[in-house]
Design an enzyme around this catalytic site. Structure first.
Site, mmCIF file in Angstrom:
data_model
loop_
_atom_site.group_PDB
_atom_site.id
_atom_site.type_symbol
_atom_site.label_atom_id
_atom_site.label_comp_id
_atom_site.label_asym_id
_atom_site.label_seq_id
_atom_site.Cartn_x
_atom_site.Cartn_y
_atom_site.Cartn_z
ATOM 1 N N GLY A 33 -109.666 -20.023 -114.459
ATOM 2 C CA GLY A 33 -109.979 -18.691 -114.950
ATOM 3 C C GLY A 33 -111.096 -18.784 -115.965
ATOM 4 N N SER A 34 -111.399 -17.672 -116.583
ATOM 5 C CA SER A 34 -112.554 -17.629 -117.490
ATOM 6 C C SER A 34 -112.393 -18.595 -118.661
ATOM 7 C CB SER A 34 -112.741 -16.202 -118.001
ATOM 8 O OG SER A 34 -111.536 -15.723 -118.609
ATOM 9 N N GLU A 36 -111.125 -21.426 -118.777
ATOM 10 C CA GLU A 36 -111.238 -22.833 -118.401
ATOM 11 C C GLU A 36 -112.674 -23.240 -118.065
ATOM 12 O OE1 GLU A 36 -107.885 -21.324 -118.728
ATOM 13 O OE2 GLU A 36 -108.539 -20.869 -116.702
ATOM 14 N N GLU A 55 -100.861 -20.757 -108.908
ATOM 15 C CA GLU A 55 -100.536 -21.800 -109.880
ATOM 16 C C GLU A 55 -99.260 -22.571 -109.528
ATOM 17 O OE1 GLU A 55 -101.693 -18.826 -110.625
ATOM 18 O OE2 GLU A 55 -103.240 -18.985 -112.179
ATOM 19 N N HIS A 78 -104.434 -21.305 -116.271
ATOM 20 C CA HIS A 78 -105.183 -20.236 -116.916
ATOM 21 C C HIS A 78 -104.278 -19.413 -117.827
ATOM 22 C CE1 HIS A 78 -107.969 -17.096 -117.724
ATOM 23 N NE2 HIS A 78 -107.427 -16.206 -116.916
ATOM 24 N N HIS A 285 -72.803 -27.571 -108.663
ATOM 25 C CA HIS A 285 -73.507 -26.355 -108.255
ATOM 26 C C HIS A 285 -72.609 -25.132 -108.347
ATOM 27 C CE1 HIS A 285 -76.470 -24.408 -105.136
ATOM 28 N NE2 HIS A 285 -76.519 -23.840 -106.312
ATOM 29 N N GLY A 407 -83.468 -27.076 -107.591
ATOM 30 C CA GLY A 407 -82.965 -25.965 -106.790
ATOM 31 C C GLY A 407 -83.933 -24.800 -106.711
#
Length: 533
Positions: A33-34, A36, A55, A78, A285, A407
């Site tokens: 993004g800007s 970076e 992402e 970003h 679980h 999971g």
């Protein structure tokens, strides 16, 4: 790259690239993004940028790559939005204990007091508690030191992701370079405690080993096999393990423990000592009741995670590098000669389906197992098919099976791409459910762009089938509708073609073997959509 100034300073950007080069982290996974963009000015020729279209895909690919290469992967996200999109797979990397150095772009320091557009408020807090360390350095000059510290933390067992938030105007600031250092990554066990573990194993009448993902992560496959053979102890796989840590065709292999307290106790009846190695004791679980072990059974544990040791409900826990701890046990252990326990019977082969019959998952996986190479790598995210996979798609060798320990869906497809990047020349098979695939379907584009020889097998049952299994546990009546679980009208062949990948559709039994053979022999990525019952 520019050279240092007369006073020895370099830009933060140059200092960070120098560190990454020294750490062997010249692959950058990102979706820029800007904030970076300043990082990538004068991008070094010996680095490569791996683009993910979302992402969660970026972090999933980096996770698979880090596990395959045994080194931390470098991830660039970003600001708050990018970290937010990635959080599902950051959580999975945390549970997988995968070392990731994640940087997140931040708006320029001068406008942070004004809550700028795309600014990340309290950036270090956003990914917690699912990173080992998170920081936004107080000064631009401190960014390289923060990156170095992040790497050492990520690589120290129990490994995991870390995050450094970096304002966009930091990259051009002058600072002193930071040298990479040698930092110990392994702990050796307390000798007195380890001697007690050895004595418990030696004195056992019928010991059981419960192996977890940390065995394979720490390269301790051969050592755990050697110790199990010395004791003639049956070897179970810990519940929900994300790696294979024992050959599933070995005479001592006893199968998989379910993530349910009462059923674990049932499976371990007859063993007077249980050795949990590289595994929690135990991962559950669903809610359970009663004891964690059969009456009179002693638990001993070897783990590289102090938190795992602290939460064990009983027994003696030793914190150590798994491989070093096993090597020490091999020098200490001198058990009496024991009779080899009965070998676990393999499930019978599944008969070919009748003409017109929907393809059984067991038959599909049996056919895949017949065709694949023994050392091919399976990356799995098909939750409803995993119990069937345990019976009909056995894993035989170290570092040839990966799944998520969390999971959380959306890991398997990008992780298959990352593993294929990290293991060039190996055949990687992504075994993915149709519901799981849609969490990170953009990973197909990355695989196609890099022309990776990965075979993606989609088990298409047109629903979130695992939820139908759990519905019975939570009191649903037989046949009662579970809302929001049907997945009609998904066309994975079309989705593959739209992202530059060849796709094959299998609806009848006679189509399966030719389609799988093509995918396994291809030098480019191929997706096989299989309609299953």
């Amino acid at each position: 790259m520019k050279t240092a100034t007369a006073n020895g300073t370099v830009s933060v950007r140059e200092a960070v690239f120098g560190l990454l080069r020294a750490f062997g982290m010249t692959t950058v996974f990102g979706n820029p993004g800007s904030t970076e963009l300043p990082l990538f000015m004068d991008f070094p020729d010996d680095f490569r940028y791996v683009l993910g279209l979302q992402e969660c895909v970026v972090v999933g690919m980096a996770d698979g790559y880090a596990q395959a290469t045994h080194n931390a992967a470098f991830v660039n996200l970003h600001s708050a939005a990018g970290v937010g999109h990635a959080m599902g797979n950051i959580f999975t990397a945390h549970r997988n204990q995968t070392p990731l150095v994640i940087t997140a772009g931040q708006q320029a320091r001068s406008i942070l007091p004004f809550e700028p557009f795309l600014g990340s408020t309290q950036a270090p807090e956003l990914p917690r508690p699912y990173v080992k360390w998170s920081v936004e350095p107080a000064r631009a000059e401190d960014v390289p030191l923060a990156i170095a510290r992040a790497y050492y933390i990520a690589m120290t067992p129990p490994r995991g992701p870390v995050l450094v938030s970096i304002p966009s105007d930091d990259w051009g600031v002058q600072t002193l370079p930071v040298d990479a250092r040698e930092v110990s990554r392994h702990l050796r066990a307390d000798p007195d405690l380890l001697a007690r573990v050895a004595a418990a194993l030696d004195g056992a009448r019928a010991p059981a080993f419960v192996v977890g993902a940390a065995v394979d992560r720490d390269g301790a496959w051969n050592e755990v096999v050697q110790l199990a053979e010395r004791h003639n102890g049956r070897v179970y796989v810990a519940p929900m393990s994300g790696r294979c840590s024992f050959p599933e065709d070995h005479p001592l292999w006893a199968g998989f423990l379910p993530p349910m307290r009462e059923r674990i106790v049932e499976r371990l009846v007859g063993h007077d000592v249980v050795f949990a190695v590289g595994a929690p004791a135990f991962t559950y679980h669903v809610e359970g009741h009663g004891p964690h072990l059969p009456e009179g059974t002693q638990l001993v544990q070897l783990t590289d995670d102090p938190q795992v040791a602290a939460r064990a409900p009983t027994g003696t826990s030793v914190v150590s590098s798994i491989r070093l701890g096993l090597l020490d046990l091999l020098t200490l252990s001198a058990p009496p000669r024991r009779v080899m326990p009965p070998r676990r019977a393999r499930p019978p082969r599944v008969a070919d389906p009748a003409p017109g019959e929907r393809l059984p998952v067991a038959w599909v996986l049996q056919t895949l197992n017949d065709l694949r190479a023994r050392d091919s790598i399976v990356v799995e995210e098909a939750p409803s098919a995993r119990p069937v996979m345990h019976d009909h798609l056995p894993i035989f060798e170290s570092q040839t099976f990966y799944t998520m320990c969390s999971g959380g869906l959306g890991y398997g497809l990008p992780a298959a791409v990352g593993v294929a990047m990290g293991r060039p020349g190996a055949k990687v098979i992504g075994l993915i459910g149709d519901g799981s695939a849609m969490y990170a379907i953009q990973a197909l584009w990355s695989a196609a762009q890099m022309a990776l020889p990965v075979a993606i097998v989609i088990l298409k049952n047109r629903r979130y089938a695992a939820l139908h299994e759990f519905a019975r546990i939570f009191g649903y009546r037989p046949g009662e509708q579970v809302p929001g679980t049907e997945l009609p009208d998904l066309d994975f062949v079309a989705l593959a073609a739209a992202q530059g990948m060849r796709g094959l559709r299998v609806e009848r039994a006679e189509q399966l073997r030719p389609a799988l053979s093509q995918a396994l022999q291809a030098t480019r990525p191929v997706l096989v959509e299989v309609e299953v019952a």
